[in-house]
Design an enzyme around this catalytic site. Structure first.
Site, PDB file in Angstrom:
ATOM      1  N   HIS A 186      -3.585  -5.443   0.893  1.00 16.49           N
ATOM      2  CA  HIS A 186      -2.981  -5.768   2.183  1.00 16.49           C
ATOM      3  C   HIS A 186      -3.045  -7.273   2.481  1.00 16.49           C
ATOM      4  CE1 HIS A 186      -2.386  -1.700   3.850  1.00 16.49           C
ATOM      5  NE2 HIS A 186      -3.450  -1.368   3.140  1.00 16.49           N
ATOM      6  N   GLU A 196      -1.316  -8.836   4.637  1.00 18.21           N
ATOM      7  CA  GLU A 196      -1.133  -9.037   6.081  1.00 18.21           C
ATOM      8  C   GLU A 196      -2.451  -9.020   6.834  1.00 18.21           C
ATOM      9  OE1 GLU A 196      -0.943  -4.523   5.650  1.00 18.21           O
ATOM     10  OE2 GLU A 196      -0.490  -6.309   4.456  1.00 18.21           O
ATOM     11  N   CYS A 236       0.840  -1.194   0.000  1.00 18.54           N
ATOM     12  CA  CYS A 236       0.000   0.000   0.000  1.00 18.54           C
ATOM     13  C   CYS A 236       0.883   1.254   0.000  1.00 18.54           C
ATOM     14  CB  CYS A 236      -0.976  -0.039   1.160  1.00 18.54           C
ATOM     15  SG  CYS A 236      -2.348   1.136   0.988  1.00 18.54           S
TER      16      CYS A 236
END
Length: 236
Positions: free
Chosen positions: A203, A205, A86
């Site tokens: 994202h 994660e 990002c």
């Protein structure tokens, strides 16, 4: 395996990234403040998401000039693997480690929702946990995620296999409707020409545990852990 996460004023995904890395690498990463000028000996450097410096001026532009980024760039050029997510993707583009730039979303609105990504190649240290053509579901949260590059650069990225992931429909089809921000050729992530630097807008994660709503990003971190361990063993 050891990793370092760079922390900027305003970043907000470094703790999410820490949890994802620790779960796959078996140890907590080192958190490195942006004003530092040196990095420990690590196998992976991560530039996380979040609005570094409030995304003032131009997203990622101010963070690209933080003292630590000189060392990140030097390590990347020496072959260390670097992941930018990002805002981290924006920073890596601003430093010149990755080609292209991230512009305002075509809708001119902030986007926060799950998207689907098609893995374009699975033979890198970042994507070994997937098969080519696999589709993962992960969230996006950005206002400036519209990937742009000139036609010659885009053709080179395509020809050299440097497109990492593309926005797609759940069945893997590349459609305008599945592209959340207007990115050219539905590009959601790219590699450098040595394939040791990856930048991606979504994202992963935040898709590593069922309680987060899905596991689409988990193979990325598990795959990185395995690949980097193998590389380290081969170099020993």
């Amino acid at each position: 395996m050891t990793a370092a996460i760079i922390v900027f004023p305003g970043s907000n995904r470094e703790r999410d990234m820490r949890l994802a890395l620790e779960a796959s690498f078996g140890r907590a990463p080192v958190m490195v403040w942006h004003r530092e000028t040196a990095l420990p000996d690590v196998d992976l450097i991560v530039v996380p998401g979040g609005f570094s410096y409030g995304d003032y001026l131009r997203s990622g532009a101010m963070a690209a000039h933080s003292p630590i980024m000189r060392e990140v760039k030097a390590r990347a050029e020496a072959g260390v693997h670097v992941l930018g997510v990002c805002n981290g993707f924006q920073v890596l583009c601003e430093t010149g480690l990755l080609p292209g730039a991230l512009m305002r979303n075509a809708s001119l609105k902030f986007i926060c929702r799950d998207v689907h990504l098609r893995v374009e190649r699975a033979d890198t240290a970042f994507t070994g946990g997937y098969q080519k053509g696999d589709v993962m579901r992960v969230p996006v949260a950005h206002h400036d995620g519209n990937y742009f590059a000139d036609t010659a650069t885009l053709d080179r990225l395509e020809g050299e296999g440097q497109v990492a992931v593309r926005y797609c429909a759940p069945d893997g089809a590349i459609t305008d409707a599945a592209n959340p921000n207007g990115s050219q050729r539905s590009i959601a992530g790219v590699y450098n020409d040595r394939f040791n630097v990856l930048g991606m807008m979504p994202h992963p994660e935040d898709a590593t545990h069922a309680l987060l709503g899905g596991l689409g990003g988990k193979p990325l971190f598990d795959g990185m852990a395995g690949a980097l361990k193998e590389l380290k063993g081969a170099a020993a």
